[in-house]
Design an enzyme around this catalytic site. Structure first.
Site, PDB file in Angstrom:
ATOM      1  N   LYS A   1      54.391  29.920  99.880  1.00 61.38           N
ATOM      2  CA  LYS A   1      53.172  29.981  98.882  1.00 61.38           C
ATOM      3  C   LYS A   1      51.697  29.465  99.820  1.00 61.38           C
ATOM      4  CE  LYS A   1      55.550  31.641  95.306  1.00 61.38           C
ATOM      5  NZ  LYS A   1      57.034  31.787  94.118  1.00 61.38           N
TER       6      LYS A   1
ATOM      7  N   SER B   1      55.916  30.633  86.787  1.00 59.82           N
ATOM      8  CA  SER B   1      55.309  31.614  87.792  1.00 59.82           C
ATOM      9  C   SER B   1      54.403  32.224  87.133  1.00 59.82           C
ATOM     10  CB  SER B   1      56.170  31.786  88.638  1.00 59.82           C
ATOM     11  OG  SER B   1      57.613  31.907  88.221  1.00 59.82           O
TER      12      SER B   1
ATOM     13  N   HIS C   1      54.561  26.647  92.954  1.00 63.89           N
ATOM     14  CA  HIS C   1      53.668  27.169  92.507  1.00 63.89           C
ATOM     15  C   HIS C   1      52.435  26.009  92.503  1.00 63.89           C
ATOM     16  CE1 HIS C   1      54.334  31.618  92.161  1.00 63.89           C
ATOM     17  NE2 HIS C   1      55.165  30.498  91.723  1.00 63.89           N
TER      18      HIS C   1
END
Ligand code: PLP
Length: 389
Positions: A236, A177, A205
Site C-alpha cells: 500500500k 479498511s 492502511h
C-alpha cells in the site's frame, strides 16, 4: 461442471457478480480505467510511491544485478542479502527487535495467526477485521469469537468468560479498511495486559500513513513496545508488494520456523524487495509526503461535508462517503465515473445493510486541481441522485 454456470448466474441475479476494472496507466492521481481517463480516488498507493523514480531505479538495478526471480523459498535458496536488509530496515522503522517479510499481507496474516494459535486456543477478532485475518482464524482451528466493532466493554465481558484456553489472541486492524477508523489500541493494550492475551495489529492502511515517523497506528498512539505482534503490508503506502510482521526476536524466529505461508512459498523477487527498501528511505527523507497526504484528505473531507455528504470516519486517508441504499451507491459510483472520477461503491455483504458507501482514498500526489475536479463531480452526481441538496 454445470454447477459453475448455475453459480455464476446466481451471483448475477443477486447483484453479487464482480467485474474487474482494467487499469491502463500507472497508479498516479490521473490514470486510465477501462479506457477512460479519470482521477483515481481509490488507490492504496497513499504516498504515490509506485511511480517514484528512486523506487523504480532501485527495482531496475536489482533486476540487473540479481535477475527477475528468487528461485526458491527463504529457507532453501531464495534468501538474498537484500531480504535480510529489508527485514532489518523494517525492524528499525517499527522500532522492534526484528521483522520478517512474507510474500503478501494476506500470507503474513494467515501464516502468523496459524503459527501462534491452534485448537487449544481462543481468538478475539473485531467484526470488521480484514478477510485475511478471518481466514487466518479459520485455518488456525482455534475457537474464534467475533466482538462488536471497537466495543471494548463487550470484548472485556467475552474475555472474562474465556477460561481453560492455552493462549488468548486479540487481533484487530489498526485502520479499518472499509471504514477508515482507528482501533482503540490504548484500551486494547490494557485489556491484553489484564487478561494476559497476545495482541496483534494489522497496519496495512496505517504503515507509512500514521504516526510521527509514519510507522503506523502503534507509533500514532505512542504504544511502541506494548503490542507484541505488528503486521503490515508493503503493497500500500510502501508502493511495492509483500507483507511483514515486526516484533521480538523470539517471535520472528518462531514465525520463520512455524509460519507455513512463509516456509512453503518462493520468496519475493529481488526487484520487489529493493523497491520496498527504497520506499522506506524515501519516506524517511520526505516526511512532507505524509503531510501532503493528510492535507489532501482533510481538504477532500471538508469539501464533501460542506456539500452535505455524510463521512463515516475522519481519522485516515480512507474516506467512506455514506450513501446508504445499495442501488443508489452503484449509481453514484457510475455517475462519478462518467464524470471522470474513479471511486468504487461498496455494498453488502462487504458492509452492513443500509451503510453502502463510496469509498474514497486520497494520495499525496493529488493536486488541488485534481481534488477540486473530484469535488465538483461529487456535487453534480450527488445532486442528480438526490443525496445532497
Ligand atoms: C490489503 C490488506 C491486507 C492484505 O495485504 P496484501 O499485501 O494486499 O495481501 C491485509 N490486511 C488489511 C487490513 C488490508 O487492508
Amino acid at each position: 461442471m454445470e454447477f459453475l454456470k448455475k453459480e455464476l448466474s446466481n451471483l448475477i441475479q443477486h447483484n453479487l457478480y464482480r467485474r474487474m476494472n482494467t487499469m491502463n496507466d500507472s497508479q498516479t492521481s490521473r490514470t486510465i480505467v477501462n479506457g477512460k481517463k479519470c482521477i483515481l480516488l481509490s488507490s492504496n498507493n497513499y504516498l504515490g510511491l509506485t511511480g517514484h523514480p528512486e523506487l523504480i531505479s532501485a527495482a531496475k538495478d536489482a533486476i540487473s544485478l540479481w535477475g527477475t526471480g528468487a528461485g526458491g523459498s527463504r529457507l532453501t535458496t531464495g534468501n538474498f542479502r537484500l531480504h535480510e536488509e529489508l527485514e532489518e530496515a523494517i525492524a528499525h522503522f517499527k522500532n522492534t527487535e526484528s521483522a520478517v517479510v512474507f510474500n503478501t499481507g494476506y500470507m503474513a496474516n494467515i501464516g502468523t495467526i496459524t503459527a501462534l494459535t491452534g485448537k487449544e486456543d481462543i481468538i478475539f477478532s473485531d467484526e470488521l477485521n480484514h478477510a485475511s485475518i478471518i481466514d487466518g482464524c479459520r485455518l488456525s482451528r482455534a475457537k474464534t469469537v467475533i466482538y462488536p466493532h471497537k466495543k471494548i466493554g463487550a470484548l472485556e465481558k467475552l474475555l472474562q468468560q474465556a477460561s481453560g484456553y492455552r493462549r488468548i489472541l486479540i487481533v484487530t486492524d489498526g485502520v479499518f479498511s472499509m471504514d477508515g477508523d482507528l482501533a482503540p489500541l490504548p484500551r486494547l493494550v490494557e485489556l491484553s495486559e489484564k487478561y494476559n492475551a497476545l495482541l496483534m495489529v494489522d497496519d496495512a492502511h496505517a504503515t507509512g500513513v500514521l504516526g510521527d515517523r509514519g510507522a503506523g497506528s502503534v507509533n500514532h498512539f505512542g504504544l511502541e513496545g506494548k503490542i507484541s505482534i505488528q503486521m503490515g503490508t508493503l503493497s500500500k503506502a510502501i508502493g511495492s508488494a509483500g507483507g511483514y510482521v515486526a516484533g521480538s526476536r523470539d517471535l520472528i524466529d518462531y514465525l520463520r520456523n512455524k509460519a507455513r505461508s512463509f516456509i512453503f512459498s518462493t520468496s519475493l523477487p529481488p526487484s520487489v524487495i529493493a523497491a520496498a527498501l527504497a520506499a522506506l528511505r524515501v519516506m524517511q527523507k520526505n516526511p512532507q509526503l505524509r503531510e501532503k497526504l493528510h492535507l489532501n484528505a482533510q481538504y477532500l473531507r471538508s469539501g464533501l461535508k460542506q456539500m452535505g455528504f455524510t463521512i463515516l470516519a475522519e481519522e485516515s486517508p480512507v474516506i467512506p462517503v455514506l450513501i446508504g441504499d445499495a442501488d443508489k451507491t452503484v449509481q453514484m459510483a457510475q455517475h462519478l465515473f462518467d464524470l471522470g472520477v474513479f471511486a468504487p461503491g461498496i455494498r453488502p455483504p462487504t458492509v452492513p445493510q443500509g451503510t453502502s458507501r463510496v469509498r474514497v482514498t486520497v494520495m499525496a500526489t493529488h493536486t488541488r486541481d485534481d481534488l477540486d475536479q473530484a469535488l465538483a463531480a461529487f456535487e453534480q452526481a450527488g445532486q442528480m441522485l438526490g443525496i445532497i441538496q
